[in-house]
Design a protein around this motif. Structure first.
Motif, PDB file in Angstrom:
ATOM      1  N   PHE B  29     -35.847 -37.576  20.434  1.00 28.56           N
ATOM      2  CA  PHE B  29     -36.787 -38.697  20.504  1.00 28.56           C
ATOM      3  C   PHE B  29     -36.078 -39.940  19.982  1.00 28.56           C
ATOM      4  O   PHE B  29     -35.476 -39.922  18.912  1.00 28.56           O
ATOM      5  CB  PHE B  29     -38.030 -38.442  19.642  1.00 28.56           C
ATOM      6  N   SER B  30     -36.162 -41.031  20.765  1.00 28.75           N
ATOM      7  CA  SER B  30     -35.660 -42.326  20.306  1.00 28.75           C
ATOM      8  C   SER B  30     -36.829 -43.285  20.219  1.00 28.75           C
ATOM      9  O   SER B  30     -37.555 -43.469  21.202  1.00 28.75           O
ATOM     10  CB  SER B  30     -34.628 -42.891  21.289  1.00 28.75           C
ATOM     11  N   GLY B  31     -37.022 -43.872  19.046  1.00 31.05           N
ATOM     12  CA  GLY B  31     -38.027 -44.925  18.873  1.00 31.05           C
ATOM     13  C   GLY B  31     -37.346 -46.261  19.096  1.00 31.05           C
ATOM     14  O   GLY B  31     -36.384 -46.600  18.418  1.00 31.05           O
ATOM     15  N   VAL B  32     -37.843 -47.027  20.078  1.00 33.31           N
ATOM     16  CA  VAL B  32     -37.153 -48.233  20.553  1.00 33.31           C
ATOM     17  C   VAL B  32     -38.023 -49.457  20.284  1.00 33.31           C
ATOM     18  O   VAL B  32     -39.247 -49.404  20.432  1.00 33.31           O
ATOM     19  CB  VAL B  32     -36.871 -48.098  22.070  1.00 33.31           C
ATOM     20  N   VAL B  33     -37.393 -50.547  19.899  1.00 34.99           N
ATOM     21  CA  VAL B  33     -38.122 -51.794  19.639  1.00 34.99           C
ATOM     22  C   VAL B  33     -38.649 -52.354  20.967  1.00 34.99           C
ATOM     23  O   VAL B  33     -37.870 -52.595  21.891  1.00 34.99           O
ATOM     24  CB  VAL B  33     -37.203 -52.844  18.968  1.00 34.99           C
ATOM     25  N   ARG B  34     -39.975 -52.543  21.041  1.00 33.81           N
ATOM     26  CA  ARG B  34     -40.548 -53.057  22.291  1.00 33.81           C
ATOM     27  C   ARG B  34     -40.933 -54.525  22.122  1.00 33.81           C
ATOM     28  O   ARG B  34     -41.013 -55.040  21.012  1.00 33.81           O
ATOM     29  CB  ARG B  34     -41.728 -52.195  22.730  1.00 33.81           C
ATOM     30  N   ASP B  35     -41.200 -55.146  23.274  1.00 27.54           N
ATOM     31  CA  ASP B  35     -41.359 -56.616  23.278  1.00 27.54           C
ATOM     32  C   ASP B  35     -42.796 -57.081  23.051  1.00 27.54           C
ATOM     33  O   ASP B  35     -43.079 -58.265  23.163  1.00 27.54           O
ATOM     34  CB  ASP B  35     -40.805 -57.196  24.591  1.00 27.54           C
ATOM     35  N   HIS B  36     -43.704 -56.160  22.742  1.00 28.51           N
ATOM     36  CA  HIS B  36     -45.092 -56.577  22.516  1.00 28.51           C
ATOM     37  C   HIS B  36     -45.760 -55.630  21.530  1.00 28.51           C
ATOM     38  O   HIS B  36     -45.380 -54.471  21.424  1.00 28.51           O
ATOM     39  CB  HIS B  36     -45.877 -56.564  23.838  1.00 28.51           C
ATOM     40  N   ASN B  37     -46.742 -56.162  20.809  1.00 31.59           N
ATOM     41  CA  ASN B  37     -47.530 -55.324  19.903  1.00 31.59           C
ATOM     42  C   ASN B  37     -48.866 -56.013  19.650  1.00 31.59           C
ATOM     43  O   ASN B  37     -48.892 -57.183  19.267  1.00 31.59           O
ATOM     44  CB  ASN B  37     -46.788 -55.119  18.572  1.00 31.59           C
ATOM     45  N   GLU B  38     -49.939 -55.304  19.891  1.00 26.90           N
ATOM     46  CA  GLU B  38     -51.290 -55.817  19.651  1.00 26.90           C
ATOM     47  C   GLU B  38     -51.482 -57.208  20.249  1.00 26.90           C
ATOM     48  O   GLU B  38     -51.988 -58.127  19.593  1.00 26.90           O
ATOM     49  CB  GLU B  38     -51.588 -55.815  18.149  1.00 26.90           C
ATOM     50  N   GLY B  39     -51.013 -57.364  21.480  1.00 23.12           N
ATOM     51  CA  GLY B  39     -51.216 -58.618  22.194  1.00 23.12           C
ATOM     52  C   GLY B  39     -50.249 -59.728  21.818  1.00 23.12           C
ATOM     53  O   GLY B  39     -50.350 -60.848  22.328  1.00 23.12           O
ATOM     54  N   ARG B  40     -49.295 -59.413  20.909  1.00 24.87           N
ATOM     55  CA  ARG B  40     -48.335 -60.444  20.501  1.00 24.87           C
ATOM     56  C   ARG B  40     -47.000 -60.212  21.201  1.00 24.87           C
ATOM     57  O   ARG B  40     -46.603 -59.079  21.456  1.00 24.87           O
ATOM     58  CB  ARG B  40     -48.123 -60.413  18.990  1.00 24.87           C
ATOM     59  N   GLU B  41     -46.321 -61.336  21.461  1.00 23.40           N
ATOM     60  CA  GLU B  41     -44.987 -61.250  22.057  1.00 23.40           C
ATOM     61  C   GLU B  41     -43.969 -61.116  20.925  1.00 23.40           C
ATOM     62  O   GLU B  41     -43.763 -62.052  20.155  1.00 23.40           O
ATOM     63  CB  GLU B  41     -44.713 -62.517  22.883  1.00 23.40           C
ATOM     64  N   VAL B  42     -43.366 -59.952  20.817  1.00 28.35           N
ATOM     65  CA  VAL B  42     -42.462 -59.672  19.693  1.00 28.35           C
ATOM     66  C   VAL B  42     -41.072 -60.225  19.994  1.00 28.35           C
ATOM     67  O   VAL B  42     -40.539 -60.048  21.095  1.00 28.35           O
ATOM     68  CB  VAL B  42     -42.391 -58.151  19.441  1.00 28.35           C
ATOM     69  N   LEU B  43     -40.495 -60.886  18.980  1.00 27.11           N
ATOM     70  CA  LEU B  43     -39.148 -61.458  19.134  1.00 27.11           C
ATOM     71  C   LEU B  43     -38.086 -60.482  18.609  1.00 27.11           C
ATOM     72  O   LEU B  43     -37.082 -60.241  19.253  1.00 27.11           O
ATOM     73  CB  LEU B  43     -39.060 -62.784  18.375  1.00 27.11           C
ATOM     74  N   PHE B  44     -38.319 -59.974  17.401  1.00 24.46           N
ATOM     75  CA  PHE B  44     -37.426 -58.960  16.825  1.00 24.46           C
ATOM     76  C   PHE B  44     -38.140 -58.304  15.650  1.00 24.46           C
ATOM     77  O   PHE B  44     -39.190 -58.797  15.209  1.00 24.46           O
ATOM     78  CB  PHE B  44     -36.076 -59.556  16.392  1.00 24.46           C
ATOM     79  N   LEU B  45     -37.590 -57.214  15.167  1.00 26.99           N
ATOM     80  CA  LEU B  45     -38.156 -56.520  14.004  1.00 26.99           C
ATOM     81  C   LEU B  45     -37.125 -56.484  12.890  1.00 26.99           C
ATOM     82  O   LEU B  45     -35.912 -56.501  13.132  1.00 26.99           O
ATOM     83  CB  LEU B  45     -38.543 -55.078  14.357  1.00 26.99           C
TER      84      LEU B  45
END
Lengths: 81, 137
Positions: B29-45
Motif C-alpha cells: 500500500f502506498s499513501g500518496v499526496v492528493r491535490d484536494h481535501n474536503e473541497g480545498r485545492e491542496v498545494l502541498f503537505l
C-alpha cells in the motif's frame, strides 16, 4: 519534581514552544500533569480533551506515574498517512 | 525495514525488499499526496513526527502484526517534511505464504499507523493552512 513535556504540531504552534515544564510532587500521575497543564497553559488547555500522553515513547493513561527525568509528551490526534 | 525518514519513498525499491522464497503473496500500500481535501485545492503537505516515538511505535505495530499473522517480510516507511502532490507519504508492504494474510496484515499495518503513529500533517491549500485533525485522540 520537575517534568518537561514535549509538544508537537498544533500544540507546539499553539504554545509557541517545543516543550513546557511543570513542578509537581513526587508520585504525581499523568492525570495530575493533565490538570496542571489545564490550569497553567491556557493555549494547550483547549486541546487537552483530544490529546494523549506518552512516557518514554509509549502511550500512557492518566494513572501512570512518571519517573524523574522520564520523557513525557503531549500527543494530539495523529494524522499520518 | 521500519523507518521514519525525510528521504523520498520509492515503492518499487521497497517492494524488492519483500522478496522471499516462501512468500506467495505480496501486498503493498502506498499513501500518496492528493491535490484536494474536503473541497480545498491542496498545494502541498508538511509532515511532522515525534521521531523517537514514531520509530518505537512502528516496531510495536510490527510486533503485533507478526503475532497475528504468519508473514515472511514486512516493510513500513513513513515520510516526514514537505511533500508535493503525487509523492508517497507512507508505504506498507507485507509478504506472506498466501494472499489472505498478506492483505489482512497490510491493512492492519496501514490502519494502525493512521491511528497510532505520532505523525501530523499540515495541509497547505489555496488560501491557507491547517493541521489535519486525524484520528483517535
Amino acid at each position: 519534581m520537575r517534568f518537561k513535556i514535549r509538544l508537537f504540531a498544533m500544540l507546539r504552534e499553539a504554545q509557541g514552544a517545543e516543550h513546557v515544564a511543570l513542578d509537581l510532587e513526587e508520585g504525581a500521575t499523568i492525570g495530575a500533569v493533565r490538570r496542571a497543564i489545564a490550569e497553567g497553559f491556557p493555549a494547550l488547555a483547549v486541546h487537552l480533551p483530544s490529546a494523549r500522553f506518552s512516557a518514554s515513547c509509549r502511550f500512557v493513561g492518566d494513572d501512570h506515574v512518571p519517573a524523574e527525568g522520564e520523557e513525557l509528551a503531549l500527543i494530539p490526534p495523529v494524522s499520518g498517512g | 525495514m521500519l523507518l521514519v525518514t525525510p528521504e523520498a519513498i520509492d515503492p518499487a525499491a521497497l517492494e524488492r525488499l519483500l522478496s522471499h522464497p516462501a512468500a506467495g503473496g505480496v501486498v503493498t500500500f502506498s499513501g500518496v499526496v492528493r491535490d484536494h481535501n474536503e473541497g480545498r485545492e491542496v498545494l502541498f503537505l508538511e509532515y511532522e513526527a515525534y521521531p523517537e516515538m514514531a520509530t518505537s511505535q512502528l516496531q510495536d505495530i510490527h510486533r503485533r502484526l507478526a503475532e497475528r499473522w504468519r508473514v515472511e517480510r514486512v516493510v513500513m516507511v513513513h515520510r516526514t517534511g514537505r511533500l508535493a502532490i503525487g509523492e508517497v507519504a507512507v508505504f506498507v508492504g507485507v509478504a506472506a505464504a498466501h494472499r489472505a494474510e498478506a492483505f489482512d496484515a497490510c491493512r492492519f499495518g496501514i490502519d494502525t499507523i493512521k491511528r497510532e503513529l505520532p505523525i501530523w500533517k499540515k495541509e497547505h491549500f489555496v488560501g491557507g493552512e491547517v493541521w489535519v485533525e486525524g484520528c483517535c485522540g
